[in-house]
Design a protein around this motif. Structure first.
Motif, PDB file in Angstrom:
ATOM      1  N   ALA A  55      12.009 -12.214   3.282  1.00  0.00           N
ATOM      2  CA  ALA A  55      11.478 -11.011   3.926  1.00  0.00           C
ATOM      3  C   ALA A  55      12.541  -9.956   4.153  1.00  0.00           C
ATOM      4  N   GLU A  56      13.810 -10.383   4.359  1.00  0.00           N
ATOM      5  CA  GLU A  56      14.837  -9.389   4.674  1.00  0.00           C
ATOM      6  C   GLU A  56      15.061  -8.397   3.528  1.00  0.00           C
ATOM      7  N   VAL A  57      14.745  -8.825   2.295  1.00  0.00           N
ATOM      8  CA  VAL A  57      14.904  -7.922   1.152  1.00  0.00           C
ATOM      9  C   VAL A  57      13.956  -6.737   1.263  1.00  0.00           C
ATOM     10  N   LEU A  58      12.794  -6.944   1.892  1.00  0.00           N
ATOM     11  CA  LEU A  58      11.783  -5.902   1.991  1.00  0.00           C
ATOM     12  C   LEU A  58      11.858  -5.103   3.284  1.00  0.00           C
ATOM     13  N   ASP A  59      12.810  -5.415   4.148  1.00  0.00           N
ATOM     14  CA  ASP A  59      12.878  -4.711   5.419  1.00  0.00           C
ATOM     15  C   ASP A  59      12.985  -3.203   5.256  1.00  0.00           C
ATOM     16  N   SER A  60      13.727  -2.781   4.249  1.00  0.00           N
ATOM     17  CA  SER A  60      13.933  -1.335   4.072  1.00  0.00           C
ATOM     18  C   SER A  60      12.662  -0.619   3.657  1.00  0.00           C
ATOM     19  N   PHE A  61      11.633  -1.362   3.274  1.00  0.00           N
ATOM     20  CA  PHE A  61      10.386  -0.738   2.839  1.00  0.00           C
ATOM     21  C   PHE A  61       9.313  -0.776   3.919  1.00  0.00           C
ATOM     22  N   ALA A  62       9.651  -1.283   5.095  1.00  0.00           N
ATOM     23  CA  ALA A  62       8.680  -1.272   6.183  1.00  0.00           C
ATOM     24  C   ALA A  62       8.417   0.181   6.592  1.00  0.00           C
ATOM     25  N   LEU A  63       7.224   0.419   7.032  1.00  0.00           N
ATOM     26  CA  LEU A  63       6.818   1.773   7.391  1.00  0.00           C
ATOM     27  C   LEU A  63       7.530   2.218   8.676  1.00  0.00           C
ATOM     28  N   THR A  64       8.270   3.304   8.584  1.00  0.00           N
ATOM     29  CA  THR A  64       8.951   3.854   9.751  1.00  0.00           C
ATOM     30  C   THR A  64       8.580   5.318   9.864  1.00  0.00           C
ATOM     31  N   MET A  65       7.970   5.689  10.985  1.00  0.00           N
ATOM     32  CA  MET A  65       7.527   7.066  11.209  1.00  0.00           C
ATOM     33  C   MET A  65       8.183   7.620  12.472  1.00  0.00           C
ATOM     34  N   SER A  66       8.988   8.655  12.305  1.00  0.00           N
ATOM     35  CA  SER A  66       9.593   9.337  13.446  1.00  0.00           C
ATOM     36  C   SER A  66       8.630  10.404  13.950  1.00  0.00           C
ATOM     37  N   PRO A  67       8.853  10.936  15.156  1.00  0.00           N
ATOM     38  CA  PRO A  67       8.000  12.026  15.647  1.00  0.00           C
ATOM     39  C   PRO A  67       8.005  13.236  14.715  1.00  0.00           C
ATOM     40  N   GLN A  68       9.157  13.503  14.099  1.00  0.00           N
ATOM     41  CA  GLN A  68       9.223  14.637  13.169  1.00  0.00           C
ATOM     42  C   GLN A  68       8.335  14.399  11.949  1.00  0.00           C
ATOM     43  N   LYS A  69       8.333  13.156  11.440  1.00  0.00           N
ATOM     44  CA  LYS A  69       7.484  12.842  10.285  1.00  0.00           C
ATOM     45  C   LYS A  69       6.010  12.876  10.667  1.00  0.00           C
ATOM     46  N   GLU A  70       5.703  12.426  11.869  1.00  0.00           N
ATOM     47  CA  GLU A  70       4.312  12.495  12.340  1.00  0.00           C
ATOM     48  C   GLU A  70       3.841  13.946  12.383  1.00  0.00           C
ATOM     49  N   GLY A  95       0.810  -1.216   0.000  1.00  0.00           N
ATOM     50  CA  GLY A  95       0.000   0.000   0.000  1.00  0.00           C
ATOM     51  C   GLY A  95       0.840   1.260   0.000  1.00  0.00           C
ATOM     52  N   SER A  96       0.155   2.392  -0.154  1.00  0.00           N
ATOM     53  CA  SER A  96       0.799   3.712  -0.099  1.00  0.00           C
ATOM     54  C   SER A  96       1.996   3.807  -1.033  1.00  0.00           C
ATOM     55  N   HIS A  97       1.826   3.297  -2.250  1.00  0.00           N
ATOM     56  CA  HIS A  97       2.861   3.366  -3.296  1.00  0.00           C
ATOM     57  C   HIS A  97       4.171   2.711  -2.876  1.00  0.00           C
ATOM     58  N   GLY A  98       4.107   1.713  -1.996  1.00  0.00           N
ATOM     59  CA  GLY A  98       5.315   1.004  -1.599  1.00  0.00           C
ATOM     60  C   GLY A  98       5.770   1.297  -0.194  1.00  0.00           C
ATOM     61  N   ALA A  99       5.134   2.262   0.473  1.00  0.00           N
ATOM     62  CA  ALA A  99       5.540   2.602   1.838  1.00  0.00           C
ATOM     63  C   ALA A  99       5.039   1.597   2.858  1.00  0.00           C
TER      64      ALA A  99
END
Length: 763
Positions: free
Chosen positions: A599-614, A584-588
């Motif tokens: 699965a390890e190949v896709l780890d870099s595409f897991a959703l990561t949200m910092s407080p600044q991004k929030e 979803g979300s164009h790959g995010a």
């Protein structure tokens, strides 16, 4: 020139992929109906046509995109005089609104110092956008990779940015043939920022006068807030896209000087000039005005000055006669009809008051003259009056100079014409000052031969050394030198809307089905489900979904759905088993993976949200809600890493206005990925795209080849990744990097069902 539709032997159909593409409102040909009813195409007169003919002889392949005149269906593309011509169709209401309306009743008077009040109607703007898009699409389809597209004049100011959307590889130039107004006047235009951003799609912008260039740069700086350094403008990229530098430069246009000068050696033209003087009664002096019948040309001021000189007794109508050529122009526009009435009434009054028997005080010619007759008029004229109130250049002044190799004659030239910057030996005049204009006419009539020769020698040196070919080459040399290191080529494999022939599609599917390990992936909206106004009411095609489920259970087959929808929303509408990967979300966002996928190949595409991004996402969401509240029917969707403006249900012009506002806001967000799509603009605080996601999925599934189905501009990032064995399938019309095309969701269902059958038969 042959009729392209009757197919004579010398007519040819052009091939796409041209090194230089000229885009102008009109094609360089006019149609003429022959006595037998056939259509003949005749090359149009004019400096631009002459310039482009010479330039196109220096490239391997040149093309011209423009309107052929008339309404309804356009002629098929054809070749004429070595130029490949691509006609653009205009409907009757588009001629009325785009050309006569927004171009000539809104932009023309505004750009010419509001001599006549400009009109603005929103329907005119709608058609202006629509027609500009049509011109842009036609140009983008025929330009070669890395080719040059040169767009001309005020009717097509949105075209540069529209071309850049689909052809960032092209080098784009724009030349404005009319003045560009001071920012105080330009600011009155309701759609001013859209016009500026449309123009800034070009790499090089050319203007007639230095003042026009400075006016444009000032407008960009004041209205858009972009950084400028002299005449270099920094255009910020959309979201995380890099900024670009655009050059605004001055390139005063000219004429084919030598060709005009050579005509004066023709004995027939020389005799016409002598006969013309005889027809006028062999007056001591002939004063000539040559103009389109336009309120910017100062014809009324000129006639007023001449009438007063006759009334004052300063000019004897038996010794001096005035010829006024007023070429018909835009006669369906009210301001032009009114001008014609005023001019003809004035001419009639002056002739009634002052003309001697058998000779007019003013010979008024409301018709066009061919090039040879025009040259004879210039040769016969002792004085030429160019009294424009505002003019981009005015080539009449240069034509008169080129027509006088005898170095006689006097040019009275308005300081408000672009030609005044170059033709400094002319008698310069402020045409608004009738007393000054009268004095200049008297001085011109009294000027001796030696003084005439001194001035004309200087004028001819300027005109003969700086001709239209030099102008065109100077512009193109500047364009060639700009942005060489910044150009990236996007591969366009298919244009238009024609589906791939069934036999070709079948052969490609059969070959793909035989590959040992494959990835089959697809977008959702517009591919597996028809696009609907209410996003939550979307219904996936059950047979297409069933075929994907079936494929996902086969050995050696990985299946994925890759969508702009949030992962939760995509799962809700598809209900796919765990064997199908949801992205979803164009790959995010990436959903659960089958146990056999790495699965390890896709780890870099897991959703990561910092407080600044929030915090950033909250700010973007608030801004989009403000835009939506101003445009009824517009909606804002919030995803875990993105906010999306949906305009599908917007009312009236709300969709366009909301999109425009969102894209303008996007320019202030350098760390956000902004993705315009079909009736949506997505702002993602996580950098991701479908192309990167598919590449990672292919590696994670150890696929030897992949197939992807997509319909949107966001899917082009996938098609850009196509390898030799991969299949990219575009669903619906439009330029694309995909190698195959199907018409719609019904054909997608058939394709997936057939692929499943082929894979099953493989065993």
């Amino acid at each position: 020139m042959p009729d392209p539709q009757t197919g004579p032997e010398d007519a040819q159909r052009p091939e796409a992929g041209h090194e230089l593409v000229v885009v102008a409102n009109r094609l360089p040909v006019d149609s003429r109906t022959l006595p037998d009813g056939a259509t003949e195409w005749v090359t149009s007169p004019g400096g631009l046509v002459t310039a482009m003919e010479s330039v196109m002889r220096t490239v391997d392949s040149g093309a011209w995109v423009g309107w052929a005149g008339g309404t309804g269906e356009a002629p098929s593309p054809f070749v004429a005089d070595g130029m490949h011509l691509y006609p653009v169709p205009l409907a009757g209401h588009e001629v009325e609104r785009y050309y006569e309306g927004f171009s000539n009743a809104t932009l023309w008077p505004l750009y010419h110092d509001v001599i006549v009040d400009p009109e603005f109607h929103r329907t005119w703007w709608d058609d202006y956008q629509r027609v500009n898009r049509r011109f842009a699409r036609a140009a983008a389809e025929v330009a070669a990779p890395g080719g040059i597209v040169w767009v001309h004049d005020y009717q097509l100011q949105l075209v540069p940015a529209m071309i850049r959307e689909t052809r960032p590889d092209a080098r784009i130039g724009f030349f404005n043939h009319i003045p560009f107004p001071p920012v105080e006047l330009f600011s009155q235009l309701p759609k001013r920022n859209q016009i500026l951003r449309g123009l800034l799609g070009a790499d090089v912008l050319g203007f007639q006068r230095e003042g026009d260039t400075l006016n444009f740069v000032a407008a960009v700086r004041k209205l858009l807030g972009y950084h400028t350094d002299g005449q270099t403008i920094t255009v910020p990229g959309l979201g995380t896209a890099p900024s670009r530098e655009v050059q605004a430069r001055t390139f005063p246009i000219s004429i084919d000087s030598q060709s005009v000068s050579d005509l004066t050696e023709d004995p027939d033209i020389q005799e016409r000039a002598r006969q013309l003087r005889a027809d006028m009664g062999d007056p001591a002096k002939i004063v000539l005005g040559v103009d389109r019948l336009d309120y910017t040309k100062g014809i009324r001021h000129r006639l007023k000055a001449w009438g007063e000189l006759l009334a004052d007794g300063a000019i004897d109508p038996r010794d001096a006669v005035m010829i006024q050529v007023a070429t018909p122009s835009r006669e369906r526009v009210d301001a032009y009809r009114q001008l014609r009435d005023e001019v003809e009434l004035t001419v009639g009054r002056i002739n009634g008051d002052h003309a001697p028997i058998g000779r007019p005080a003013i010979s008024y010619q409301h018709r066009s003259f061919d090039r040879r007759d025009m040259t004879a008029l210039y040769m016969a004229a002792d004085v030429v009056l160019v009294t424009a109130l505002r003019d981009g250049m005015n080539l009449v002044a240069k034509e008169y100079v080129a027509s006088r190799p005898d170095e006689q004659g006097v040019l009275v030239l308005s300081e408000f014409a672009g030609a005044a910057d170059e033709l400094r030996a002319a008698l310069r005049v402020n045409p608004h000052d009738i007393d000054e204009l009268k004095s200049s006419i008297l001085r011109a009539l009294a000027m001796g031969e030696d003084e005439q020769r001194e001035a004309m020698t200087s004028l001819r040196r300027q005109v003969m050394d700086h001709d239209v070919q030099a102008w065109a080459h100077a512009f193109l040399d500047e364009l060639e030198s700009v942005g060489r290191d910044e150009i990236t080529t996007r591969r366009i494999r298919l244009t238009g809307e024609t589906p791939t022939p069934e036999a070709e599609l079948e052969a490609s599917l059969r070959t793909f089905a035989e590959v040992p390990r494959i990835l089959v992936a697809s977008d959702f909206d517009g591919v597996l489900a028809p696009i609907v106004a209410e996003r939550d009411a979307v219904q996936a095609d059950p047979e297409a979904i069933a075929a994907l489920r079936d494929l996902s259970e086969m050995p050696g087959v990985a299946v994925a759905l890759v969508s702009g929808r949030s992962l939760t929303n995509l799962d809700h509408h598809t209900r796919m088993p765990s064997s199908v990967v949801l992205v979803g979300s164009h790959g995010a966002e990436v959903g659960a993976l089958p146990p056999w996928m790495h699965a390890e190949v896709l780890d870099s595409f897991a959703l990561t949200m910092s407080p600044q991004k929030e915090q950033l996402l909250e700010s973007i969401t608030r801004a989009l809600h403000r835009i939506a509240s101003a445009n009824p029917g517009t909606e804002v969707e919030t995803k875990p890493a993105a906010a999306v403006l949906h305009t599908r249900r917007a009312r009236g012009r709300g969709a366009g206005n909301a999109t425009e506002a969102a894209l303008e806001y996007a320019l202030s967000l350098p760390d956000v990925t902004v993705t315009p799509g079909k009736e949506v603009v997505e702002f993602s605080v996580v950098d991701a795209n479908k192309g990167v996601a598919i590449e990672a999925l292919a590696r994670a599934s150890a696929a030897d080849a992949w197939l992807y189905l997509g319909d949107d501009v966001t899917d082009e990032t996938v098609f850009d990744q196509l390898g030799d064995d991969d299949l990219g399938i575009k669903v619906g019309p439009g330029d694309t990097g995909a190698g195959l095309r199907v018409e719609g969701t019904e054909q997608v269902r058939e394709l997936l069902t057939h692929l499943a059958a082929l894979r099953r038969a493989r065993g």
